[in-house]
Scaffold this motif. Structure first.
Motif, PDB file in Angstrom:
ATOM      1  N   HIS A   7       0.876  -1.183  -0.132  1.00  0.00           N
ATOM      2  CA  HIS A   7       0.088  -0.036  -0.070  1.00  0.00           C
ATOM      3  C   HIS A   7       1.001   1.170   0.044  1.00  0.00           C
ATOM      4  N   VAL A   8       1.156   1.688  -1.321  1.00  0.00           N
ATOM      5  CA  VAL A   8       2.212   2.880  -1.321  1.00  0.00           C
ATOM      6  C   VAL A   8       1.263   3.939  -2.023  1.00  0.00           C
ATOM      7  N   VAL A  24      -2.759  -9.326  -1.990  1.00  0.00           N
ATOM      8  CA  VAL A  24      -2.520  -9.473  -0.867  1.00  0.00           C
ATOM      9  C   VAL A  24      -1.425  -8.163  -0.377  1.00  0.00           C
ATOM     10  N   VAL A  25      -2.027  -7.499   0.705  1.00  0.00           N
ATOM     11  CA  VAL A  25      -1.238  -6.186   0.966  1.00  0.00           C
ATOM     12  C   VAL A  25      -0.592  -6.423   2.293  1.00  0.00           C
ATOM     13  N   PRO A  26       0.776  -6.200   2.404  1.00  0.00           N
ATOM     14  CA  PRO A  26       1.629  -6.426   3.766  1.00  0.00           C
ATOM     15  C   PRO A  26       1.065  -5.490   4.870  1.00  0.00           C
ATOM     16  N   VAL A  27       0.847  -6.176   6.281  1.00  0.00           N
ATOM     17  CA  VAL A  27       0.642  -5.313   7.350  1.00  0.00           C
ATOM     18  C   VAL A  27       1.688  -5.808   8.469  1.00  0.00           C
ATOM     19  N   ILE A  28       2.098  -4.443   9.050  1.00  0.00           N
ATOM     20  CA  ILE A  28       2.853  -4.916  10.221  1.00  0.00           C
ATOM     21  C   ILE A  28       2.563  -4.047  11.428  1.00  0.00           C
ATOM     22  N   PRO A  29       2.795  -4.695  12.552  1.00  0.00           N
ATOM     23  CA  PRO A  29       1.991  -3.762  13.860  1.00  0.00           C
ATOM     24  C   PRO A  29       1.943  -2.585  13.822  1.00  0.00           C
ATOM     25  N   ASP A  30       2.965  -1.898  13.533  1.00  0.00           N
ATOM     26  CA  ASP A  30       2.880  -0.422  13.700  1.00  0.00           C
ATOM     27  C   ASP A  30       2.043   0.436  12.435  1.00  0.00           C
ATOM     28  N   ARG A  31       1.800  -0.213  11.394  1.00  0.00           N
ATOM     29  CA  ARG A  31       1.452   0.043  10.059  1.00  0.00           C
ATOM     30  C   ARG A  31       2.229   0.902   9.534  1.00  0.00           C
ATOM     31  N   PRO A  33       5.366   2.315   6.618  1.00  0.00           N
ATOM     32  CA  PRO A  33       5.486   2.176   5.187  1.00  0.00           C
ATOM     33  C   PRO A  33       5.453   1.037   4.360  1.00  0.00           C
ATOM     34  N   ASP A  34       6.107   0.047   5.284  1.00  0.00           N
ATOM     35  CA  ASP A  34       6.155  -1.311   4.604  1.00  0.00           C
ATOM     36  C   ASP A  34       5.186  -2.125   5.214  1.00  0.00           C
ATOM     37  N   GLY A  35       4.221  -1.707   5.780  1.00  0.00           N
ATOM     38  CA  GLY A  35       2.968  -2.705   6.088  1.00  0.00           C
ATOM     39  C   GLY A  35       1.770  -1.726   6.704  1.00  0.00           C
ATOM     40  N   LEU A  36       1.360  -1.014   5.661  1.00  0.00           N
ATOM     41  CA  LEU A  36       0.190   0.019   6.058  1.00  0.00           C
ATOM     42  C   LEU A  36      -1.092  -0.945   5.980  1.00  0.00           C
ATOM     43  N   GLY A  37      -1.064  -2.020   5.450  1.00  0.00           N
ATOM     44  CA  GLY A  37      -2.355  -2.937   5.284  1.00  0.00           C
ATOM     45  C   GLY A  37      -3.161  -2.257   4.497  1.00  0.00           C
ATOM     46  N   ARG A  38      -4.498  -2.365   4.541  1.00  0.00           N
ATOM     47  CA  ARG A  38      -5.859  -2.014   3.835  1.00  0.00           C
ATOM     48  C   ARG A  38      -5.758  -0.535   4.063  1.00  0.00           C
ATOM     49  N   PRO A  53       4.166 -10.229   7.400  1.00  0.00           N
ATOM     50  CA  PRO A  53       5.332 -10.931   6.641  1.00  0.00           C
ATOM     51  C   PRO A  53       5.442 -12.233   7.002  1.00  0.00           C
ATOM     52  N   GLU A  54       5.280 -12.875   8.178  1.00  0.00           N
ATOM     53  CA  GLU A  54       5.718 -14.148   8.496  1.00  0.00           C
ATOM     54  C   GLU A  54       4.455 -15.029   7.871  1.00  0.00           C
ATOM     55  N   ARG A  55       3.429 -14.614   7.331  1.00  0.00           N
ATOM     56  CA  ARG A  55       2.631 -15.290   6.624  1.00  0.00           C
ATOM     57  C   ARG A  55       2.535 -15.500   5.084  1.00  0.00           C
TER      58      ARG A  55
END
Length: 316
Positions: A7-8, A24-31, A33-38, A53-55
């Protein structure tokens, strides 16, 4: 097909995810830049899913859409393999134009997709395979009413970006008509420019609210000197707004005769704003021409078909 995409660029991605695939949009806990999610301010369909990322190694990704240079390594790290990849370049080159070397120049096996022909011309892509897939817009409908004799401007971070976004030109346009400036970090813009609050008002809205707000203004002004091709310009045209724009980058291709006024003469542009504000019927007729042109060139079905052909070629 399962497509990994970060999500850029929310507006562009909103059109892209209207296709028939799983995105498939990566999501990381703090959302970050590399994991903004939906997206939270854009309407994305249910076929856009978030995964940490782990999934991702078990996600059966068929193709990766890269949009930033570091995503090449990130994709390999998170997936544990290298599926087919495409690099999507949203921007016009910056720096030593026209000698700016693209980050994926000479990178074998990664096609480079530009969103405008101007960008393709100006980037130095070396031996990379390049193509152009022009923008597509989710049609908001002919919502223009023009009931407010104001000019709408859409720009993010106008104070920071300055001359790039034509922020210094806004006082001249504000003299022609009151401005409503929509976008992120627009607060305090009137003070920054030394304008009375009534001549330059700032707004930050979600896309679903932005279109309705834009459509109430009489004319759309696009003062940006150097950009790829602002999606807000194309959205304004879809809304049925007459447009007034600098004749820079791809604008002369996007706004044909009868859809608005395009020039690099500020006096002509400000006169055009005054004329549209003073003559609602003229504004309506030109806005109808803008909508017709935008639907013909930047319709969603053409955009999705172009991407479908490319994705099939890359994953063949």
């Amino acid at each position: 097909m399962r497509i990994l995409i970060w999500h850029v660029h929310g507006s562009w991605t909103t059109a892209f995810v209207q296709g028939p695939h799983t995105y498939v949009v990566p999501v990381i806990p703090d959302r970050g830049p590399d994991g903004l999610g939906r997206a939270r301010t854009f309407d994305w369909p249910d076929n856009v899913i978030e995964l940490p990322p782990e999934r991702l190694p078990d996600a059966d990704i068929d193709v990766v859409i890269l949009q930033r240079p570091h995503e090449y390594a990130l994709a390999e790290q998170w997936l544990g393999r290298r599926p087919p990849m495409v690099y999507l370049e949203h921007n016009a080159p910056d720096g030593d134009v026209p000698a700016t070397r693209h980050p994926v120049a000479d990178l074998p096996g990664v096609p480079l997709v530009h969103v405008t022909h101007f960008n393709r011309l100006m980037w130095d892509a070396g031996s990379a395979e390049t193509t152009v897939i022009e923008h597509g817009i989710v049609d908001p409908g002919p919502l223009w009413t023009g009931e407010m004799p104001h000019a709408a401007v859409v720009v993010n971070e106008p104070k920071r970006r300055g001359r790039t976004t034509g922020t210094d030109l806004l006082p001249a346009f504000a003299d022609a008509a009151p401005l409503d400036v929509f976008g992120m970090r627009t607060e305090g813009l009137a003070d920054h420019l030394g304008l009375a609050a009534g001549r330059c008002r700032s707004h930050e809205l979600a896309q679903r609210d932005l279109h309705l707000a834009m459509a109430r203004r009489r004319v759309y002004v696009h003062p940006i000197r150097w950009t790829s091709l602002g999606l807000s310009l194309l959205e304004a045209m879809h809304l049925g707004m007459p447009v007034v724009a600098l004749a820079t980058t791809e604008v002369t291709e996007a706004v044909p005769t009868g859809a608005g006024v395009v020039s690099n003469r500020i006096d002509l542009l400000t006169d055009a704003v005054r004329n549209f504000v003073a003559d609602p019927l003229h504004a309506r007729l030109v806005g109808e021409g803008a909508r017709t042109a935008a639907l013909a060139r930047y319709g969603l079905s053409r955009f999705l078909d172009d991407w479908e052909r490319l994705l099939k070629e890359v994953t063949r």
